[in-house]
Design a protein around this motif. Structure first.
Motif, short mmCIF file in Angstrom:
data_model
loop_
_atom_site.label_atom_id
_atom_site.label_comp_id
_atom_site.label_asym_id
_atom_site.label_seq_id
_atom_site.Cartn_x
_atom_site.Cartn_y
_atom_site.Cartn_z
N VAL A 275 0.82 -1.22 0.00
CA VAL A 275 0.00 0.00 0.00
C VAL A 275 0.86 1.28 0.00
O VAL A 275 0.52 2.21 -0.74
N PRO A 276 1.96 1.36 0.76
CA PRO A 276 2.70 2.63 0.76
C PRO A 276 3.18 3.07 -0.64
O PRO A 276 3.06 4.25 -0.99
N GLN B 193 1.61 11.06 -6.45
CA GLN B 193 2.43 11.64 -7.52
C GLN B 193 1.60 11.93 -8.76
O GLN B 193 1.87 12.88 -9.48
N ALA B 194 0.58 11.09 -8.99
CA ALA B 194 -0.30 11.30 -10.14
C ALA B 194 -1.32 12.41 -9.85
O ALA B 194 -2.14 12.73 -10.70
N GLY B 195 -1.28 12.98 -8.65
CA GLY B 195 -2.16 14.10 -8.32
C GLY B 195 -3.48 13.70 -7.69
O GLY B 195 -4.34 14.54 -7.49
N ASP B 196 -3.66 12.41 -7.41
CA ASP B 196 -4.92 11.97 -6.81
C ASP B 196 -4.78 11.92 -5.30
O ASP B 196 -4.57 10.87 -4.70
N LYS B 197 -4.89 13.09 -4.69
CA LYS B 197 -4.69 13.18 -3.23
C LYS B 197 -5.79 12.46 -2.47
O LYS B 197 -5.54 11.90 -1.40
N GLU B 198 -6.99 12.48 -3.01
CA GLU B 198 -8.11 11.78 -2.36
C GLU B 198 -7.84 10.28 -2.28
O GLU B 198 -8.05 9.65 -1.24
N ALA B 199 -7.39 9.72 -3.39
CA ALA B 199 -7.10 8.27 -3.41
C ALA B 199 -5.94 7.95 -2.46
O ALA B 199 -5.96 6.94 -1.76
N ASP C 293 -4.16 5.67 2.89
CA ASP C 293 -3.71 5.84 4.29
C ASP C 293 -4.68 5.17 5.25
O ASP C 293 -4.27 4.52 6.21
N ILE C 294 -5.96 5.34 5.00
CA ILE C 294 -6.99 4.73 5.87
C ILE C 294 -6.95 3.21 5.75
O ILE C 294 -7.00 2.49 6.75
N ILE C 295 -6.81 2.73 4.51
CA ILE C 295 -6.76 1.28 4.28
C ILE C 295 -5.55 0.68 4.99
O ILE C 295 -5.66 -0.37 5.65
N LEU C 296 -4.41 1.34 4.89
CA LEU C 296 -3.20 0.82 5.56
C LEU C 296 -3.41 0.78 7.08
O LEU C 296 -3.10 -0.23 7.71
#
Ligand SMILES: [Fe+2]
Length: 140
Positions: free
Chosen positions: A52-53, A61-67, A72-75
């Motif tokens: 996951v990290p 890096q691809a700009g998808d901060k929401e994902a 982070d929550i999944i980890l």
């Protein structure tokens, strides 16, 4: 969370191919709780701790901060899932008089579990209760 996020991108859960190795192992171990604990939370879900990290970083890096925030929550949650597996695996080994490290190796071979391969997320694995001898973790 993921379904909602995908929806925001114009997709739905199931639109993309995914492997089902976790569910296959769940099915294979349906007859024995010890094998289930060894190979689902302590192997398949623990693999999530390792991968996951980097997935999270790629999304950021691809700009998808929401994902990335979802990762982070999944980890965080996954550490708890693996900890539950470690707790009950230890309990079952003690109950059956089995040595945990050797028993894991024989179950992994018997069920053709994926071979553990680094890099490992050692902090997350420690937080989930893996012991030093199990994964040759260096002492902290
Ligand atoms: Fe999980």
């Amino acid at each position: 969370m993921l379904a909602e996020h995908l929806q925001g991108q114009g997709y739905a859960y199931g639109d993309f191919p995914a492997h089902s190795s976790l569910w296959e192992m769940t099915d294979k171990t349906r007859h024995d709780i010890l094998a289930r604990m060894a190979l689902v939370p302590r192997t398949m879900e623990a693999r999530g701790l390792d991968v996951v990290p980097s997935l999270r970083d790629k999304l950021a890096q691809a700009g998808d901060k929401e994902a990335a925030a979802i990762m982070d929550i999944i980890l965080r949650d996954e550490i708890g899932h693996v900890a539950i597996g470690n707790r009950w695996y230890g309990y079952l080994c003690a109950q059956r008089g089995l040595e945990p490290v050797e028993t894991y190796a024989s179950l992994a071979a018997e069920y053709a579990a994926p071979v553990l391969r680094g890099p490992f997320n050692l902090d997350a694995r420690r937080a989930a209760g893996f012991s030093e001898p199990e994964f040759n973790l260096p002492p902290k």
